[in-house]
Design an enzyme around this catalytic site. Structure first.
Site, mmCIF file in Angstrom:
data_model
loop_
_atom_site.group_PDB
_atom_site.id
_atom_site.type_symbol
_atom_site.label_atom_id
_atom_site.label_comp_id
_atom_site.label_asym_id
_atom_site.label_seq_id
_atom_site.Cartn_x
_atom_site.Cartn_y
_atom_site.Cartn_z
ATOM 1 N N GLY A 11 0.791 -1.228 0.000
ATOM 2 C CA GLY A 11 0.000 0.000 0.000
ATOM 3 C C GLY A 11 0.825 1.279 0.000
ATOM 4 O O GLY A 11 0.323 2.334 0.372
ATOM 5 N N SER A 12 2.078 1.217 -0.462
ATOM 6 C CA SER A 12 2.834 2.481 -0.509
ATOM 7 C C SER A 12 2.264 3.386 -1.600
ATOM 8 O O SER A 12 2.272 4.611 -1.459
ATOM 9 C CB SER A 12 4.336 2.245 -0.685
ATOM 10 O OG SER A 12 4.641 1.806 -1.977
ATOM 11 N N ASN A 106 -5.187 1.257 -13.501
ATOM 12 C CA ASN A 106 -4.197 0.413 -12.826
ATOM 13 C C ASN A 106 -2.824 1.027 -13.040
ATOM 14 O O ASN A 106 -2.572 1.671 -14.062
ATOM 15 C CB ASN A 106 -4.231 -0.995 -13.440
ATOM 16 C CG ASN A 106 -3.216 -1.927 -12.804
ATOM 17 O OD1 ASN A 106 -3.162 -2.071 -11.575
ATOM 18 N ND2 ASN A 106 -2.392 -2.568 -13.628
ATOM 19 N N HIS A 108 1.173 0.078 -13.421
ATOM 20 C CA HIS A 108 2.029 -1.067 -13.736
ATOM 21 C C HIS A 108 3.488 -0.596 -13.718
ATOM 22 O O HIS A 108 3.805 0.446 -14.301
ATOM 23 C CB HIS A 108 1.654 -1.607 -15.126
ATOM 24 C CG HIS A 108 2.398 -2.856 -15.477
ATOM 25 N ND1 HIS A 108 2.025 -4.094 -15.013
ATOM 26 C CD2 HIS A 108 3.511 -3.043 -16.220
ATOM 27 C CE1 HIS A 108 2.879 -5.005 -15.473
ATOM 28 N NE2 HIS A 108 3.787 -4.395 -16.209
ATOM 29 N N ASP A 149 -3.433 -5.905 -18.154
ATOM 30 C CA ASP A 149 -2.482 -4.896 -18.647
ATOM 31 C C ASP A 149 -2.692 -4.469 -20.089
ATOM 32 O O ASP A 149 -1.742 -4.026 -20.746
ATOM 33 C CB ASP A 149 -1.030 -5.408 -18.491
ATOM 34 C CG ASP A 149 -0.690 -5.728 -17.048
ATOM 35 O OD1 ASP A 149 -1.194 -5.019 -16.157
ATOM 36 O OD2 ASP A 149 0.069 -6.676 -16.817
ATOM 37 N N GLU A 178 6.793 5.917 -9.020
ATOM 38 C CA GLU A 178 5.340 5.685 -9.002
ATOM 39 C C GLU A 178 4.644 6.654 -8.055
ATOM 40 O O GLU A 178 3.562 7.167 -8.353
ATOM 41 C CB GLU A 178 5.021 4.254 -8.523
ATOM 42 C CG GLU A 178 5.247 3.200 -9.569
ATOM 43 C CD GLU A 178 4.842 1.811 -9.088
ATOM 44 O OE1 GLU A 178 3.846 1.670 -8.360
ATOM 45 O OE2 GLU A 178 5.548 0.854 -9.449
#
Ligand code: GRF
Length: 197
Positions: A11-12, A106, A108, A149, A178
């Site tokens: 959960g970072s 999402n 990735h 994806d 990210e």
């Protein structure tokens, strides 16, 4: 705008989204967190932040259909506008994909369409990038459809692969990026620069 974040492990990325909302870089709120892993750090982070959170899994509920119904109930309850999968290790049921068409994203940890697809998650991705001797990896944010994806890519950023990188070193560099990139892109979505619906 109300965001639901789905996460299975650390959960970072979730934390980066929460911090972006709290700090005002994202003009929205994380209204609910959903995890398929009762012991995930993601749920602990949500608890700490006083964000409603649910552990929902097939293991607990019996079937994919019941799981989807429970997820949909939680999403309705918090009037969710956008769903973000941040390290969620499951395919979403078609009823959820239909209901939130174009509103599910999402993240990735590589430059799709390379290094994506079933089985390409976590360290598998970074190992594959190192083995292929790529000079660049990165982060991709894409819409979610019924195949792993392969939904429309809405944003990408490059992260360099350096000479002596191991997969672990690369993974850490990508994850750090990210956290910034999520805030930039979610804010673009909230501001309408990337379309919902
Ligand atoms: C990230 O690498 C993300 O790209 C992937 O899962 C990881 C989540 O990390 N989909 P964390 O659980 O948010 O720390």
């Amino acid at each position: 705008m109300n965001i639901a974040v789905f996460a299975s492990h650390g959960g970072s990325d979730l934390q980066a989204i929460i911090d972006g909302c709290k700090g005002g870089q994202i003009d929205a709120k994380v209204a609910v967190v959903i995890s398929n892993n009762a012991n995930s750090m993601a749920l602990k982070r949500a608890e700490r932040e006083k964000i409603s959170h649910y552990y929902l899994s097939v293991k607990q509920l019996g079937t994919e259909e019941v799981l989807a119904e429970e997820i949909l109930k939680a999403l309705e309850k918090y009037s969710i506008d956008m769903i973000f999968l941040a390290g969620y290790m499951r395919m979403l049921h078609v009823s959820i994909l239909d209901r939130y068409h174009n509103r599910i994203f999402n993240i990735h940890p590589a430059l799709l369409p390379k290094f994506g697809g079933k089985g390409m998650y976590g360290m598998n991705v970074h190992n594959a990038v190192i083995e292929a001797k790529e000079r660049e990896s990165g982060v991709t944010i894409h819409r979610v459809n019924a195949e792993y994806d392969s939904g429309e890519i809405v944003a990408q950023t490059i992260v360099p692969v350096l000479n002596n990188d191991t997969a672990e070193i690369l993974a850490a560099r990508v994850l750090e990026r990210e956290h910034e990139f999520l805030v930039e892109v979610i804010s673009d979505i909230v501001e309408g620069k990337i379309q919902l619906g």
